[in-house]
Design an enzyme around this catalytic site. Structure first.
Site, PDB file in Angstrom:
ATOM      1  N   GLU A   1     -28.458   3.296 -11.192  1.00 45.01           N
ATOM      2  CA  GLU A   1     -27.855   3.832  -9.962  1.00 45.01           C
ATOM      3  C   GLU A   1     -27.811   5.361  -9.936  1.00 45.01           C
ATOM      4  OE1 GLU A   1     -24.088   1.999  -9.208  1.00 45.01           O
ATOM      5  OE2 GLU A   1     -24.984   0.053  -8.828  1.00 45.01           O
TER       6      GLU A   1
ATOM      7  N   GLU B   1     -27.423  -6.188 -11.033  1.00 43.91           N
ATOM      8  CA  GLU B   1     -25.964  -6.293 -10.864  1.00 43.91           C
ATOM      9  C   GLU B   1     -25.642  -6.927  -9.518  1.00 43.91           C
ATOM     10  OE1 GLU B   1     -23.510  -2.749 -11.312  1.00 43.91           O
ATOM     11  OE2 GLU B   1     -24.760  -2.066 -12.982  1.00 43.91           O
TER      12      GLU B   1
HETATM   13  C1  BGP Z   1     -21.878  -0.186 -10.337  1.00 46.28           C
HETATM   14  C2  BGP Z   1     -22.027   0.288 -11.759  1.00 46.28           C
HETATM   15  C3  BGP Z   1     -21.286  -0.537 -12.759  1.00 46.28           C
HETATM   16  C4  BGP Z   1     -19.972  -1.097 -12.276  1.00 46.28           C
HETATM   17  C5  BGP Z   1     -20.031  -1.646 -10.863  1.00 46.28           C
HETATM   18  C6  BGP Z   1     -18.678  -1.976 -10.287  1.00 46.28           C
HETATM   19  O1  BGP Z   1     -21.958   0.917  -9.496  1.00 46.28           O
HETATM   20  O2  BGP Z   1     -23.372   0.321 -12.132  1.00 46.28           O
HETATM   21  O3  BGP Z   1     -21.195   0.207 -13.940  1.00 46.28           O
HETATM   22  O4  BGP Z   1     -18.947  -0.247 -12.513  1.00 46.28           O
HETATM   23  O5  BGP Z   1     -20.665  -0.744  -9.984  1.00 46.28           O
HETATM   24  O6  BGP Z   1     -18.049  -0.798  -9.880  1.00 46.28           O
HETATM   25  P1  BGP Z   1     -16.502  -0.574  -9.941  1.00 46.28           P
HETATM   26  O7  BGP Z   1     -16.135  -0.713 -11.382  1.00 46.28           O
HETATM   27  O8  BGP Z   1     -16.282   0.804  -9.426  1.00 46.28           O
HETATM   28  O9  BGP Z   1     -15.886  -1.603  -9.087  1.00 46.28           O
END
Ligand code: BGP
Length: 485
Positions: A170, A388
Site C-alpha cells: 500500500e 488483504e
Molecule cells: C491496511 C494495512 C494493514 C492493516 C489494515 C487494517 O491498510 O496494510 O497493515 O492495518 O489496513 O487497517 P487498520 O488497522 O487501520 O484498521
C-alpha cells in the site's frame, strides 16, 4: 451478469491470511534488531491510539510455532507476512544480521513443514530508523541502493523456498499518511515532498522486481496496492468526471506506474502546473518501463463516492479547521469536506447512501470488490492476488473462551462470493489472504480494533497472557477451505 452456476475455485487456489511484522512480532529490540521508523514514531506523544506501540505486539516473534500450528489446524494454504528490514540489516545498509535471517528461516521452514506457502512482503512500512536519520529515508535516492542490498540478502536466503513475494504494501497509504497528513512516520505534511518520495519508492519497486527476476527466476513478485473503486454520486457528467479524476489520483497514479511503467498524463500535467510534480529523469523512465510485475496484489476494504468539487479555492481558515487525524487512509480527503488539498480540487469524497459502515466508519461494499477486481484485471491483464480483505470490529470474549464473530463471517462470506463472481466473469485469481490471522496492533487504533480469526488476549493497557483463542470465524474458514467453497 447472472450465471447459472459460479466457477469453482481451482484446487490450488491460495486460501490464506495476512499480517505485518510491526503489527505482530514484538521483540522490537531483540537479537540485534535495529529500530524502524515505527518504533520511533509510535513513542511520540499523541501519535497513536492510547500511546499503543508494537514493542510486544502479540509476541509472534516468540510464539510463531504456536501460531503456525493454529494455521495448520485451520488448513491455511498460504500465509502472508512481512520481513522487518531492520532485523536483517539493523542500520539499513551495513552488516547483515544472522539472527534476523534465522528468525524468518525458522518461520518459513515451520510453514513449509505444514504445507503452508509463505507469501513474503518486503516492505510493510518499517524502514530502518538509521536510514531515515542518515539520508532522510524515502526522500533520498541513496535509499534505493540500501533497499536493493536488503532485497538481495532475502532473495538469496529464501528464494529457494518462497514462491510469492510482495514488494511494497500500500504505497498509496503509507506515502499519504506519512508525508501528507503526518499521521504515520516520517510525520511530514508537505505534498511536494510526498510526490518526490513516492517517485523514489517507485524506482525502488522497479529495482527490486528486476533484481528478483535475475536471482529467483522461478518465483513471482508484485506490489500490493490499497485499491478502492470510485463511484460518481449522480449521473451528472460533472460528478462522473469527478469520479474519473479521483480514480486517476487515488488509483492510476500508482497502478499505471506498476503495470505500464508510466505515470498517467492527467495527474502528471496537473502536478506540473502546480509545481509539485516529481522529477523523472530519462533513466528513471527507462527503469520504470523495464520492471514487469508477475501479479498484482490487491488489498480491498472499500471504495469511495465522489461529486464535483464546489469549492475550487478553500480559504486558509477552512483548511485549518479540518481535523485530518482520523482521515481514511484510502481516500485523499476527509469525507463530506470540500477539497482541501491544492492538487485535488477536482473531486469531493462524499457518503454513499447505499452502504452501511463498520464501527470505524469504513463502508462495507462487497459488490465493490467485484467491481474492483474486474476493473483492475481488464485494465492491466495481470493475475490478481488478494493480499488483504477483512473486518475490524470490537470482538467480545465471553465465558472466558468464546468469541462469536458472526458479523465477520458474514462480511468474509459476502466478499468471497463477489470474488467468485469476478472469477466467473473471467478475472484471473491466484489467491485470497484475509486480514488478519491473529488479532494484531492496528497502526492508529491500538488493540481494540480486531481483525483476526484468532483472538489474542491482550488490550491497549495490558498484555495479559497473550493467549490465542480461535474465534467462531476460525472454524468457519477452516470448513470453507476444506470444502474449497
Ligand atoms: C491496511 C494495512 C494493514 C492493516 C489494515 C487494517 O491498510 O496494510 O497493515 O492495518 O489496513 O487497517 P487498520 O488497522 O487501520 O484498521
Amino acid at each position: 451478469m447472472y450465471y447459472k452456476s459460479l466457477k469453482k475455485f481451482p484446487h490450488d487456489f491460495l486460501w490464506g491470511a495476512a499480517s505485518a511484522a510491526y503489527q505482530i512480532e514484538g521483540a522490537w529490540n531483540e537479537d540485534n534488531k535495529g529500530p524502524s521508523i515505527w518504533d520511533t514514531f509510535s513513542k511520540l506523544p499523541g501519535k497513536t491510539f492510547h500511546g499503543t506501540n508494537g514493542d510486544v505486539a502479540v509476541d509472534h516473534y516468540h510464539r510463531y510455532k504456536e501460531d503456525v500450528r493454529l494455521m495448520s489446524e485451520m488448513g491455511l494454504k498460504a500465509y502472508r507476512f512481512s520481513i522487518a528490514w531492520s532485523r536483517i540489516i539493523p542500520d539499513g545498509d551495513g552488516e547483515i544480521n544472522p539472527a534476523g535471517l534465522k528468525f524468518y528461516d525458522d518461520l518459513i521452514n515451520e510453514l513449509l513443514k505444514y504445507g503452508i506457502q509463505p507469501v513474503v512482503t518486503l516492505y510493510h512500512w518499517d524502514i530502518p530508523q538509521a536510514l531515515q536519520d542518515k539520508y532522510g529515508g524515502w526522500e533520498s535516492r541513496e535509499v534505493i541502493g540500501a533497499f536493493k542490498k536488503y532485497c538481495e540478502a532475502v532473495f538469496k536466503q529464501y528464494g529457494d523456498r518462497v514462491n510469492y513475494w510482495v514488494t511494497f504494501n500500500e504505497q498509496n497509504v503509507f506515502t499519504a499518511m506519512g508525508y501528507r497528513w503526518a499521521s504515520h512516520p516520517p510525520n511530514v505534511t508537505d505534498v511536494k515532498r510526498m510526490y518526490a518520495a513516492n517517485h523514489i519508492i517507485n524506482l525502488a519497486n522497479a529495482e527490486a522486481i528486476n533484481l528478483f527476476h535475475q536471482l529467483v527466476p522461478k518465483g513471482k513478485i508484485g506490489p500490493s496496492f490499497g485499491y478502492g473503486p470510485t463511484y460518481p454520486i449522480t449521473a451528472n457528467p460533472d460528478d462522473i468526471l469527478a469520479a474519473d479524476n479521483a480514480d486517476d489520483f487515488n488509483n492510476n497514479w500508482w497502478l499505471d506506474v506498476y503495470c505500464r511503467g508510466t505515470y498517467p498524463a492527467l495527474v502528471m500535467n496537473h502536478l506540473k502546473d502546480l509545481g509539485i510534480a516529481p522529477e523523472v529523469t530519462a533513466a528513471d523512465a527507462k527503469l520504470l518501463k523495464s520492471a514487469k510485475p508477475d501479479f498484482l496484489g490487491i488489498n480491498y476494504y472499500h471504495g469511495g463516492t465522489f461529486q464535483q468539487n464546489k469549492l475550487e479555492h478553500p480559504s486558509k481558515e477552512d483548511a485549518d479547521a479540518k481535523d485530518f487525524s482520523s482521515t481514511d487512509p484510502y481516500l485523499m480527503q476527509p469525507k463530506d469536506s470540500q477539497a482541501q488539498e491544492p492538487e485535488t480540487p477536482m473531486f469531493n469524497n462524499v457518503q454513499n447512501p447505499y452502504l452501511t459502515k463498520t464501527d470505524w466508519g469504513w463502508e462495507i461494499d462487497p459488490v465493490g470488490f467485484r467491481i474492483a477486481l474486474r476493473r483492475v484485471y481488464e485494465k492491466y491483464q495481470l493475475p490478481i492476488f488478494v493480499t488483504e480483505n477483512g473486518l475490524g470490529a470490537q470482538d467480545q470474549l465471553t465465558d472466558g473462551k468464546v468469541i462469536n464473530d458472526q458479523y465477520r463471517i458474514d462480511y468474509l462470506q459476502a466478499h468471497i462470493t463477489e470474488m467468485q463472481r469476478a472469477m466467473t466473469d473471467g478475472v484471473d485469481m491466484i489467491g485470497y489472504c484475509a486480514w488478519s490471522f491473529t488479532d494484531l496492533l492496528s497502526w492508529l487504533n491500538g488493540y481494540k480494533k480486531r481483525y483476526g480469526f484468532v483472538y489474542i488476549d491482550r488490550d491497549d493497557d495490558s498484555q495479559r497472557d497473550l493467549a490465542r483463542i480461535p474465534k467462531k470465524s476460525f472454524y468457519w474458514y477452516q470448513d470453507f477451505i476444506k470444502r474449497n467453497s
